[in-house]
Scaffold this motif. Structure first.
Motif, PDB file in Angstrom:
ATOM      1  N   ILE A  18      11.329  14.609  -3.489  1.00  0.00           N
ATOM      2  CA  ILE A  18      11.444  13.248  -2.947  1.00  0.00           C
ATOM      3  C   ILE A  18      10.218  12.910  -2.107  1.00  0.00           C
ATOM      4  O   ILE A  18       9.730  11.775  -2.104  1.00  0.00           O
ATOM      5  CB  ILE A  18      12.737  13.107  -2.116  1.00  0.00           C
ATOM      6  N   PHE A  19       9.681  13.908  -1.409  1.00  0.00           N
ATOM      7  CA  PHE A  19       8.484  13.670  -0.596  1.00  0.00           C
ATOM      8  C   PHE A  19       7.317  13.291  -1.500  1.00  0.00           C
ATOM      9  O   PHE A  19       6.577  12.340  -1.228  1.00  0.00           O
ATOM     10  CB  PHE A  19       8.171  14.936   0.206  1.00  0.00           C
ATOM     11  N   HIS A  20       7.164  14.015  -2.599  1.00  0.00           N
ATOM     12  CA  HIS A  20       6.083  13.684  -3.512  1.00  0.00           C
ATOM     13  C   HIS A  20       6.318  12.313  -4.135  1.00  0.00           C
ATOM     14  O   HIS A  20       5.375  11.550  -4.325  1.00  0.00           O
ATOM     15  CB  HIS A  20       5.951  14.760  -4.591  1.00  0.00           C
ATOM     16  N   LEU A  21       7.580  12.011  -4.420  1.00  0.00           N
ATOM     17  CA  LEU A  21       7.935  10.680  -4.932  1.00  0.00           C
ATOM     18  C   LEU A  21       7.453   9.614  -3.948  1.00  0.00           C
ATOM     19  O   LEU A  21       6.866   8.599  -4.320  1.00  0.00           O
ATOM     20  CB  LEU A  21       9.453  10.620  -5.102  1.00  0.00           C
ATOM     21  N   PHE A  22       7.715   9.875  -2.674  1.00  0.00           N
ATOM     22  CA  PHE A  22       7.384   8.930  -1.606  1.00  0.00           C
ATOM     23  C   PHE A  22       5.874   8.737  -1.487  1.00  0.00           C
ATOM     24  O   PHE A  22       5.362   7.610  -1.531  1.00  0.00           O
ATOM     25  CB  PHE A  22       7.982   9.479  -0.309  1.00  0.00           C
ATOM     26  N   THR A  23       5.133   9.850  -1.384  1.00  0.00           N
ATOM     27  CA  THR A  23       3.680   9.713  -1.221  1.00  0.00           C
ATOM     28  C   THR A  23       3.038   9.193  -2.501  1.00  0.00           C
ATOM     29  O   THR A  23       2.128   8.376  -2.466  1.00  0.00           O
ATOM     30  CB  THR A  23       3.050  11.072  -0.861  1.00  0.00           C
ATOM     31  N   HIS A  24       3.570   9.658  -3.645  1.00  0.00           N
ATOM     32  CA  HIS A  24       3.023   9.220  -4.930  1.00  0.00           C
ATOM     33  C   HIS A  24       3.155   7.720  -5.079  1.00  0.00           C
ATOM     34  O   HIS A  24       2.270   7.048  -5.615  1.00  0.00           O
ATOM     35  CB  HIS A  24       3.764   9.947  -6.064  1.00  0.00           C
ATOM     36  N   ALA A  25       4.278   7.162  -4.578  1.00  0.00           N
ATOM     37  CA  ALA A  25       4.469   5.710  -4.660  1.00  0.00           C
ATOM     38  C   ALA A  25       3.320   4.998  -3.969  1.00  0.00           C
ATOM     39  O   ALA A  25       2.801   4.002  -4.474  1.00  0.00           O
ATOM     40  CB  ALA A  25       5.797   5.323  -4.017  1.00  0.00           C
ATOM     41  N   PHE A  26       2.882   5.531  -2.835  1.00  0.00           N
ATOM     42  CA  PHE A  26       1.766   4.891  -2.127  1.00  0.00           C
ATOM     43  C   PHE A  26       0.480   4.995  -2.925  1.00  0.00           C
ATOM     44  O   PHE A  26      -0.151   4.004  -3.259  1.00  0.00           O
ATOM     45  CB  PHE A  26       1.558   5.552  -0.756  1.00  0.00           C
ATOM     46  N   PHE A  27       0.069   6.247  -3.203  1.00  0.00           N
ATOM     47  CA  PHE A  27      -1.296   6.360  -3.731  1.00  0.00           C
ATOM     48  C   PHE A  27      -1.391   5.927  -5.184  1.00  0.00           C
ATOM     49  O   PHE A  27      -2.413   5.392  -5.594  1.00  0.00           O
ATOM     50  CB  PHE A  27      -1.901   7.748  -3.460  1.00  0.00           C
ATOM     51  N   LYS A  28      -0.319   6.081  -5.966  1.00  0.00           N
ATOM     52  CA  LYS A  28      -0.438   5.659  -7.354  1.00  0.00           C
ATOM     53  C   LYS A  28      -0.378   4.144  -7.469  1.00  0.00           C
ATOM     54  O   LYS A  28      -1.103   3.543  -8.268  1.00  0.00           O
ATOM     55  CB  LYS A  28       0.634   6.331  -8.209  1.00  0.00           C
ATOM     56  N   ALA A  29       0.475   3.508  -6.638  1.00  0.00           N
ATOM     57  CA  ALA A  29       0.470   2.041  -6.623  1.00  0.00           C
ATOM     58  C   ALA A  29      -0.911   1.540  -6.228  1.00  0.00           C
ATOM     59  O   ALA A  29      -1.465   0.623  -6.838  1.00  0.00           O
ATOM     60  CB  ALA A  29       1.523   1.518  -5.653  1.00  0.00           C
ATOM     61  N   LEU A  30      -1.495   2.195  -5.209  1.00  0.00           N
ATOM     62  CA  LEU A  30      -2.837   1.812  -4.759  1.00  0.00           C
ATOM     63  C   LEU A  30      -3.850   1.962  -5.892  1.00  0.00           C
ATOM     64  O   LEU A  30      -4.650   1.062  -6.148  1.00  0.00           O
ATOM     65  CB  LEU A  30      -3.232   2.682  -3.562  1.00  0.00           C
ATOM     66  N   LEU A  31      -3.786   3.106  -6.586  1.00  0.00           N
ATOM     67  CA  LEU A  31      -4.764   3.350  -7.651  1.00  0.00           C
ATOM     68  C   LEU A  31      -4.614   2.319  -8.771  1.00  0.00           C
ATOM     69  O   LEU A  31      -5.597   1.777  -9.265  1.00  0.00           O
ATOM     70  CB  LEU A  31      -4.590   4.759  -8.205  1.00  0.00           C
ATOM     71  N   PHE A  32      -3.373   2.040  -9.152  1.00  0.00           N
ATOM     72  CA  PHE A  32      -3.179   1.059 -10.220  1.00  0.00           C
ATOM     73  C   PHE A  32      -3.678  -0.311  -9.799  1.00  0.00           C
ATOM     74  O   PHE A  32      -4.313  -1.024 -10.577  1.00  0.00           O
ATOM     75  CB  PHE A  32      -1.705   0.975 -10.604  1.00  0.00           C
ATOM     76  N   LEU A  33      -3.381  -0.686  -8.549  1.00  0.00           N
ATOM     77  CA  LEU A  33      -3.768  -2.019  -8.121  1.00  0.00           C
ATOM     78  C   LEU A  33      -5.278  -2.133  -7.988  1.00  0.00           C
ATOM     79  O   LEU A  33      -5.858  -3.175  -8.337  1.00  0.00           O
ATOM     80  CB  LEU A  33      -3.065  -2.371  -6.807  1.00  0.00           C
ATOM     81  N   THR A  34      -5.944  -1.058  -7.540  1.00  0.00           N
ATOM     82  CA  THR A  34      -7.401  -1.138  -7.482  1.00  0.00           C
ATOM     83  C   THR A  34      -7.972  -1.175  -8.903  1.00  0.00           C
ATOM     84  O   THR A  34      -8.933  -1.887  -9.158  1.00  0.00           O
ATOM     85  CB  THR A  34      -8.003   0.043  -6.707  1.00  0.00           C
TER      86      THR A  34
END
Lengths: 107, 709
Positions: free
Chosen positions: B380-396
Motif C-alpha cells: 500500500i505504501f508503494h501504491l501511495f508513493t507510486h500514485a504521486f510520482f507516476k501521475a507526475l511522470l505521465f503529466l509531464t
C-alpha cells in the motif's frame, strides 16, 4: 277433361320443370359471352325457382309459396331495371358486352 | 467528525458527472464542466480529510471499522427450518430482522421456521484506515489531475464528455474502495472498467484508440469472469458477500483448520480479477495500448488509481488469501516476474507514454510482490508513493507531448531543457522517485518491499523470497536506467526535435485566436505549458520527493490498524532486520542505474548505439515486447475469429435457410392457387356452380345412406 288432366299434375312435374329452367339458365349464364344474355339467363333461373315455389304451394295447399313468388317477381323487376342500366354503363365504358373485358381482379 | 458525511463521497462526483453531461449538450456551457468536475473532486477530498481524523490510529490499537449505510440495494429473504423452538429463537436473536414462525410439519410435529435475509448486499460503505489511505490517493490525485486536465484538454471537442467521464470514474473508484460487500465492490470495479473504456476511446475517430479501448475492455472481462466466479464461490462457501462478515468467518475457519477445496479456489479466482485490472502477467497487454487515451487519463486511471484496485482487493481480502498456502506465493511470483518482464520491455521502447505504461506494470508487480509476502503495508505504501510520482511522470510526459504537438517518439526529441525548464525539473523529480534515488518517495517504499521480502526469506529459511528479492533488485536497476534514459534523451543533448502531426486530438482551430490570425508560436514550436497545468504538477513533485519519509510511519500504522493486517505477522524483534542494509543496497543500485543512463544517453550517445548493435537480436525481441501481442493474436484472437466465422456461416446457411424456408411456405401455397383467381365473372360462376353441385350431391348421398341403414 282438361281439369282432370290438370289434376293429374303432381309435385314432381313442377319440380322437374323448375329444375330444367334453372339448369338452362345456369348453363346460359356460364356460357354466353353477352352480358344482356347472361342477365336474361339469371332471370330464367329465377323463374325456375319461382315454379318450384308455386309447386310446393300447391302441394301444401296454402298460399305462402305464391305470396313469396309475388315478392320475388317484384324484386326481380326492380333488379332488372337496375342491372340493365348497369350493363348500359359498362358498355359505354368499353364498347363491348363481353364480360371478359372486366377482369381487373385477376389474382 | 461526522462519519455520515462519508456517504456523500461517491455521490458528489456522480452528481457532477450528470451536470457535466448536461453541459456537453450546449456548446457555450462546455467550459463550465471543468470547474464542476474540479470542485466535486476537491469536495470529496475535503470530506476525506474531515473523516480521516476518526481513523488515525494512536499507538498500536486498531481502529474499529465503521459502516455507513446509504440504502438497501439487494435484500433477499429465505426460510431456515428448526425442529424445536429454542434453537430457532436463539438463531433469530443472532440475526436481526429475522422472525420465527411456527407451522405444522409433514409428520404432524411442530416445526419452527426462521424467516431471515439470506442474501444482503446493501449500498453501504465500509470505512477503515485502509479505505482512508485509498480515498486520499483517489481524491487527491484525482483533483490534481482534473486541474491539469482543465488546461490540457482545452479546445478539445469532447471537453465536457471528458470531465463527465472523469467524475463518473471518481464515483466508481470511491465506490470500489468504500464498498462493504463484494457485490458493491464489483459494481465499482466494473464502473471503473467502463470509465477506462470510455476515456481510452475518447478520440473515437482514431481507429487505434477505439481498438485499444476494446482491447482494455475485453482483456478485463477475462479477469472479471474469474472475479465473478470468486464472488459466487465465496457466497456459497461463507454464506455472505459482506466483507467483514466473510473475513471473520475465514479467520474462524483458519483457526479450526476446517478448510476445503473452495477455500483454495476463491483466492485464485479473485487473483485473476486483480491481475486483469492491475495489468499483471498474463493479462497486462491492455495497459500499454491504453495510452491511446488523453494523457491525464493515463495518469489518473492507468497509473495512479484504477490499476491499483487489484492490489487493494488483495489487501482488503487478505485473510481469504492467507487461508490457502499457495495463493500468496503465487501472487508474489507473478508480481516479481511481471516487474522484471515489464522493466526489460521498457528499456527498448521509444514511445514515452508506453515506457511509463510498462513502468507502471513493473511497479504494480512490486506491489503484488509485497502483498504476496504479507507486507501489505509495503504494497500500500508503494501504491501511495507510486500514485504521486507516476501521475507526475505521465503529466509531464503530457506536457512534452502538448508542447511538441503530439510527438511521442523518443528519437525525435532532444535537448528540450531550455525550452521547457519547469517541465524538465518536474520530470526529473518524478524520475528520481521512480528510480528510487535515496530519500525520495520511491526509495522508501521500494526499500520496505525488498526488505520485507528478504527478511521473510532469511528468517523462515525459504529460497523463493530470496530469489524474488534478487529479481526485485535487478528490476530496481533497470527501472533507474530506463527512467533516466527517457529523461536524458528528452532534456539533454543538442536541441533538436520534430513537431508531431496532431495537436493531441484538439480541434484544428486550436491555437488560432478569435480574430482568425494564427498564433504561430503556439502551434509551431515547443513551449513551456501554462501554470494552470504546472501548479498541480508542483504539488505532485513535492509528494514524489517527500511522501517517502512523511508517509512511511503513517501508512504502516494505517494499514496495521485495518483488516489488511496479516494474521501470521512475525513478532517484533524476531529474526533479522534488513531495512538499513536494504536502504544502502537499493540506493547504490539506483545511483548505478542513473549513472549508466547518463553515460549512454547523455554523455556518449554513440556508445548506446554501439551497445545496441552488439545485442541486435535481444534488442529486437525487447522492441517487439517479446512478441506477446503476436503470440496472443495467433493463439487466441485468430482461433476465435475462425470459430466466429464458422458460427457465422452456420447461422447464415443452416439457421437462416431454415427460417427463410418456413417463411416461404405460405408464399409458395399462395403462388400455387393464385391462378384460380382469374378475375372473370364466369370463372367465379363455375366455381359457385361446382360448389353448389358438390353440396347437393353430398346431401343426397347422406340422405340415401340414411335410407339404406
Amino acid at each position: 277433361m282438361v281439369v282432370s288432366e290438370l289434376h293429374s299434375l303432381v309435385l314432381s312435374h313442377f319440380l322437374f320443370t323448375g329444375a330444367v329452367l334453372f339448369i338452362l339458365g345456369l348453363v346460359g349464364f356460364l356460357c354466353r359471352r353477352n352480358m344482356i344474355m347472361m342477365f336474361l339467363c339469371t332471370e330464367m333461373m329465377f323463374q325456375g325457382v319461382v315454379i318450384t315455389l308455386v309447386g310446393f304451394s300447391r302441394f301444401h295447399g296454402n298460399l305462402t309459396g305464391q305470396t313469396f313468388v309475388i315478392f320475388v317477381l317484384t324484386v326481380a323487376a326492380a333488379e332488372a331495371a337496375l342491372a340493365l342500366s348497369l350493363v348500359v354503363l359498362l358498355f359505354r365504358r368499353k364498347r363491348t358486352l363481353d364480360p371478359e373485358a372486366w377482369s381487373e381482379l385477376r389474382g | 467528525m461526522d462519519i455520515e458525511l462519508a456517504k456523500w463521497i461517491p455521490w458528489i462526483p456522480a452528481g457532477a458527472a450528470v451536470l457535466c453531461g448536461l453541459c456537453a449538450m450546449k456548446r457555450q456551457l462546455r467550459v463550465a464542466s471543468a470547474p464542476i468536475c474540479i470542485l466535486a473532486i476537491c469536495a470529496t477530498f475535503g470530506i476525506t480529510i474531515l473523516i480521516s481524523g476518526s481513523f488515525s490510529p494512536n499507538g498500536n490499537e486498531s481502529v474499529k471499522p465503521k459502516t455507513v449505510e446509504v440504502f438497501d440495494w439487494i435484500n433477499i429473504w429465505g426460510l431456515k427450518t428448526f425442529s424445536s423452538r429454542i434453537p430457532a429463537e436463539s438463531y433469530a436473536n443472532g440475526n436481526p430482522g429475522s422472525k420465527v414462525i411456527a407451522r405444522d410439519g409433514t409428520d404432524g410435529e411442530k416445526e419452527f421456521v426462521v424467516r431471515k435475509p439470506i442474501f444482503v448486499a446493501g449500498f453501504s460503505y465500509l470505512l477503515d484506515s485502509l479505505t482512508i489511505v485509498m480515498l486520499y490517493v483517489v481524491t487527491g490525485v484525482g483533483a490534481l489531475v482534473a486541474i491539469y486536465a482543465a488546461g490540457y484538454m482545452a479546445g478539445d471537442r469532447g471537453y465536457a464528455r471528458f470531465f463527465s467521464a472523469v467524475c463518473l470514474f471518481i464515483f466508481s473508484m470511491t465506490t470500489l474502495v468504500m464498498a462493504d460487500n463484494l457485490l458493491l465492490l464489483f459494481l465499482g470495479w466494473e464502473g471503473v472498467g467502463l470509465c477506462s473504456y470510455l476515456l481510452i476511446g475518447h478520440y473515437y475517430n482514431k481507429p487505434t484508440a477505439v481498438a485499444a479501448a476494446k482491447k482494455a475492455f475485453i482483456v478485463n472481462r477475462v479477469g472479471d469472469l474469474g472475479f465473478m466466479i470468486g464472488i459466487f464461490t465465496a457466497y456459497i462457501r461463507y454464506d455472505t458477500v459482506v466483507i467483514h462478515e466473510m473475513l471473520s468467518t475465514v479467520s474462524a475457519t483458519m483457526q479450526n483448520g476446517a478448510t476445503d477445496w473452495r477455500d483454495h479456489l476463491i483466492p485464485f479466482m479473485l487473483m485473476l480479477g486483480a491481475f486483469g485490472k492491475s495489468a499483471q502477467l498474463p493479462l497486462y497487454v491492455w495497459l500499454p495500448d491504453a495510452m491511446e487515451g488523453p494523457t491525464p487519463v493515463s495518469a489518473l486511471i492507468h497509473a495512479a488509481t484504477m490499476v491499483t484496485a487489484g492490489v487493494y482487493l488483495i489487501a482488503r481480502m487478505l485473510p481469504l488469501f492467507e487461508i490457502s498456502p499457495y495463493a500468496l506465493p503465487t501472487v508474489a511470483v507473478i508480481g516479481a516476474i511481471t516487474a522484471l518482464f515489464a522493466a526489460t520491455i521498457a528499456l527498448c521502447q521509444y514511445d514515452i507514454k508506453r515506457i511509463f505504461a510498462y513502468s507502471t506494470i513493473s511497479q504494480l508487480g512490486y506491489m503484488f510482490l509485497a502483498v504476496g509476502f504479507l507486507s501489505t503495508a509495503g504494497g500500500i505504501f508503494h501504491l501511495f508513493t507510486h500514485a504521486f510520482f507516476k501521475a507526475l511522470l505521465f503529466l509531464t510526459a503530457g506536457s512534452v507531448m502538448h508542447a511538441l504537438a503530439g510527438q511521442l517518439d523518443l528519437r525525435k526529441m532532444s535537448g528540450l531543457r531550455k525550452k521547457m525548464p519547469v517541465t524538465c525539473w518536474l520530470m526529473f523529480s518524478g524520475c528520481l522517485a521512480l528510480a528510487g534515488f535515496p530519500f525520495t518517495a520511491g526509495f522508501f517504499s521500494k526499500d520496505m518491499i525488498l526488505a520485507a521480502t528478504f527478511e521473510k526469506g532469511i528468517n523462515e529459511h525459504l529460497i523463493l523470497p530470496n530469489v524474488l528479492g534478487v529479481i526485485g533488485l535487478l528490476t530496481a536497476l533497470l527501472t533507474a536506467f530506463y527512467a533516466f534514459r527517457l529523461w536524458f534523451r528528452i532534456f539533454t543533448g543538442p536541441e533538436k526535435y520534430e513537431m508531431g502531426a496532431e495537436h493531441h486530438g484538439a480541434e484544428p482551430d486550436h491555437g488560432i485566436s478569435k480574430n482568425g490570425s494564427v498564433q504561430v508560436e503556439h502551434v509551431r514550436d515547443a513551449h513551456e505549458v501554462s501554470w494552470l497545468m504546472n501548479a498541480p504538477l508542483l504539488v505532485l513533485a513535492c509528494g514524489a520527493l517527500t511522501a517517502g519519509f512523511l508517509g512511511d510511519e503513517w501508512i504502516e500504522r494505517m494499514v496495521a490498524a485495518s483488516a489488511a493486517r496479516p494474521a501470521h505477522v512475525p513478532m517484533v524483534g524476531e529474526g533479522v532486520h534488513l531495512h538499513g542494509l536494504m536502504m544502502v543496497v537499493s540506493g547504490v543500485i539506483s545511483v548505478v542505474g542513473i549513472m549508466a543512463a547518463a553515460y549512454f544517453h547523455w554523455l556518449n550517445r554513440d556508445a548506446a548505439e554501439q551497445f545496441a548493435d552488439r545485442f541486435v537480436s535481444t534488442v529486437r525481441v525487447l522492441t517487439n515486447k517479446y512478441y506477446v501481442d503476436e503470440l496472443y493474436d495467433a493463439m487466441i484472437v485468430r482461433p476465435l475469429r475462425v470459430v466466429g466465422g464458422v458460427f457465422y456461416q452456420f447461422d447464415r446457411l443452416v439457421i437462416d435457410s431454415l427460417v427463410m424456408g418456413l417463411g416461404f411456405l405460405p408464399r409458395a401455397l399462395g403462388l400455387a392457387i393464385q391462378p384460380s383467381q382469374r378475375g372473370t365473372l364466369q370463372g367465379y360462376g363455375i366455381g359457385m356452380a361446382i360448389g353448389m353441385v358438390t353440396i347437393v350431391v353430398l346431401v343426397l348421398m347422406a340422405i340415401a345412406s340414411g335410407h339404406n341403414s
